[in-house]
Motif scaffolding. Sequence first.
Motif, short mmCIF file in Angstrom:
data_model
loop_
_atom_site.label_atom_id
_atom_site.label_comp_id
_atom_site.label_asym_id
_atom_site.label_seq_id
_atom_site.Cartn_x
_atom_site.Cartn_y
_atom_site.Cartn_z
N ASP A 42 -14.20 19.09 22.46
CA ASP A 42 -13.20 20.06 22.01
C ASP A 42 -12.78 21.04 23.10
N ARG A 43 -13.65 21.29 24.07
CA ARG A 43 -13.32 22.26 25.10
C ARG A 43 -12.73 21.64 26.37
N ALA A 44 -12.59 20.35 26.38
CA ALA A 44 -12.09 19.68 27.57
C ALA A 44 -10.61 19.98 27.78
N ARG A 45 -10.17 19.85 29.05
CA ARG A 45 -8.79 20.09 29.40
C ARG A 45 -8.35 19.03 30.40
N VAL A 46 -7.05 18.80 30.47
CA VAL A 46 -6.50 17.86 31.43
C VAL A 46 -5.39 18.56 32.19
N THR A 47 -4.98 17.98 33.31
CA THR A 47 -3.90 18.56 34.11
C THR A 47 -2.55 18.14 33.52
N PRO A 48 -1.49 18.89 33.84
CA PRO A 48 -0.15 18.47 33.39
C PRO A 48 0.22 17.08 33.87
N GLU A 49 -0.22 16.71 35.09
CA GLU A 49 0.10 15.38 35.61
C GLU A 49 -0.57 14.29 34.78
N GLN A 50 -1.82 14.50 34.40
CA GLN A 50 -2.50 13.53 33.55
C GLN A 50 -1.79 13.40 32.20
N PHE A 51 -1.44 14.53 31.62
CA PHE A 51 -0.79 14.51 30.31
C PHE A 51 0.58 13.84 30.39
N ALA A 52 1.32 14.12 31.45
CA ALA A 52 2.64 13.50 31.62
C ALA A 52 2.51 11.99 31.76
N ARG A 53 1.50 11.53 32.53
CA ARG A 53 1.30 10.09 32.65
C ARG A 53 0.97 9.46 31.31
N LEU A 54 0.17 10.16 30.50
CA LEU A 54 -0.19 9.64 29.20
C LEU A 54 1.03 9.53 28.29
N VAL A 55 1.86 10.57 28.27
CA VAL A 55 3.06 10.54 27.43
C VAL A 55 3.98 9.40 27.85
N THR A 56 4.15 9.21 29.16
CA THR A 56 4.98 8.11 29.65
C THR A 56 4.44 6.77 29.19
N ALA A 57 3.13 6.60 29.28
CA ALA A 57 2.50 5.34 28.83
C ALA A 57 2.65 5.15 27.33
N LEU A 58 2.53 6.22 26.57
CA LEU A 58 2.67 6.12 25.11
C LEU A 58 4.10 5.78 24.72
N ARG A 59 5.08 6.31 25.43
CA ARG A 59 6.48 5.98 25.14
C ARG A 59 6.72 4.49 25.35
N ARG A 60 6.16 3.95 26.41
CA ARG A 60 6.33 2.52 26.67
C ARG A 60 5.60 1.68 25.61
N ALA A 61 4.38 2.07 25.30
CA ALA A 61 3.56 1.28 24.39
C ALA A 61 4.12 1.28 22.96
N THR A 62 4.65 2.41 22.53
CA THR A 62 5.17 2.50 21.15
C THR A 62 6.64 2.13 21.06
N GLY A 63 7.36 2.12 22.19
CA GLY A 63 8.79 1.88 22.15
C GLY A 63 9.54 2.99 21.43
N ASP A 64 8.95 4.19 21.45
CA ASP A 64 9.48 5.31 20.66
C ASP A 64 9.39 6.58 21.50
N GLU A 65 10.51 7.26 21.68
CA GLU A 65 10.48 8.51 22.44
C GLU A 65 9.71 9.60 21.72
N PHE A 66 9.47 9.43 20.42
CA PHE A 66 8.64 10.37 19.67
C PHE A 66 7.21 9.88 19.54
N LEU A 67 6.85 8.85 20.30
CA LEU A 67 5.46 8.35 20.43
C LEU A 67 4.88 7.84 19.13
N GLY A 68 5.74 7.47 18.18
CA GLY A 68 5.24 6.99 16.89
C GLY A 68 4.75 8.09 15.98
N LEU A 69 5.10 9.34 16.28
CA LEU A 69 4.57 10.48 15.53
C LEU A 69 5.47 10.92 14.39
N GLY A 70 6.73 10.50 14.36
CA GLY A 70 7.67 10.99 13.36
C GLY A 70 7.96 9.99 12.26
#
Length: 348
Positions: A42-70
């Motif tokens: 719960d206390r862990a943190r990541v850098t903006p670069e790590q988070f941005a890479r994850l979001v980019t990967a999720l957009r590709r994997a889900t085929g959804d700019e909303f990452l499958g969340l909506g």
Amino acid sequence: MSRRTITVHYVRAALGGARRLGIDTVPLLQGARIPPLLVGDDRARVTPEQFARLVTALRRATGDEFLGLGPAPSRAGTFAMMCYACVACRDLGGALERGTRFYGLFPGGPDLVLERAEGEVVFAVRSDLRGFAEGRFLTECLIVIWHRLASWLIGRRIPLRWAEFAYPAPPYASEYDQLFGCPVRFGARRTGTGFDPRWLAAPLVQDETALEELLRRAPAELLSRREYGTTVAEQVRRSLVLAMRERRAARLPEVAQLASLLAVSPATLRRRLREEGTSYRRLTDQVRQEAAVSSLLEGREPIAELAARLGFSEDTAFHRAFRRWTGTTPGAYRLLEETGRGRPGQQS
């Protein structure tokens, strides 16, 4: 160098859509250089670069700019076309109105609204996403990205007067001060932000060429908060980061020194920080925390040297502070990162 870091709660939320779609998220985390084991802390943190890479990967994997969340997917390229429609406007007001109308054309798309009231403008998300597990996260992302896109369009960061959310405060509510840079309210009747109406008349300074460059770097460019120096807190933060990076003294600058740099009295500096919902102590703590996490994730700086650079007189004081920030020791945090990366000699 100090960089704002991101709570692991947002990492979990971003993964929610992919998990519902049955996508294996472990390779996505590893590709973003986020140790999968870190997500459980719960206390862990990541850098903006790590988070941005994850979001980019999720957009590709889900085929959804909303990452499958909506409630409905947003096809790749939708955000880019909205940006092209906005950048052709003369001023920010026209761009925001065009953007909200654009998304209103899509069934299941976000219901965005720009309301003009006396002495204030409100940008709000009217979509009711409370029935979705990560609906809050998606709503907050919409507000953050629209605010940063608007600031980019006029070349200046637009200071928000307030941000309010139509749900109770989460356990990590303290993150919202950094995320939005303004007073935050929970349990409100709507979810949105308010700002000065004079910004609507600001001319756009970006063109399609600049937009193409922005889109090539998206979402990293919009997920990282640009420092336009429009608030006292940002000026203090920037001074602290610079001092931490270059200082030779044993301590970070005190309030009186920072006040002198900003040509105000210490009392005025404290008052202005208080009005912006923060304080010198809180900013110092945040800058130290982010610098510590970033350095440990990069894995190059010896812990003793890091403690000294952050202004801690003793290693033990740094260890106590880091445990308060993350729930673990600096050495354990670095080891977890190295394990997650699968470095030579480490298990992946």
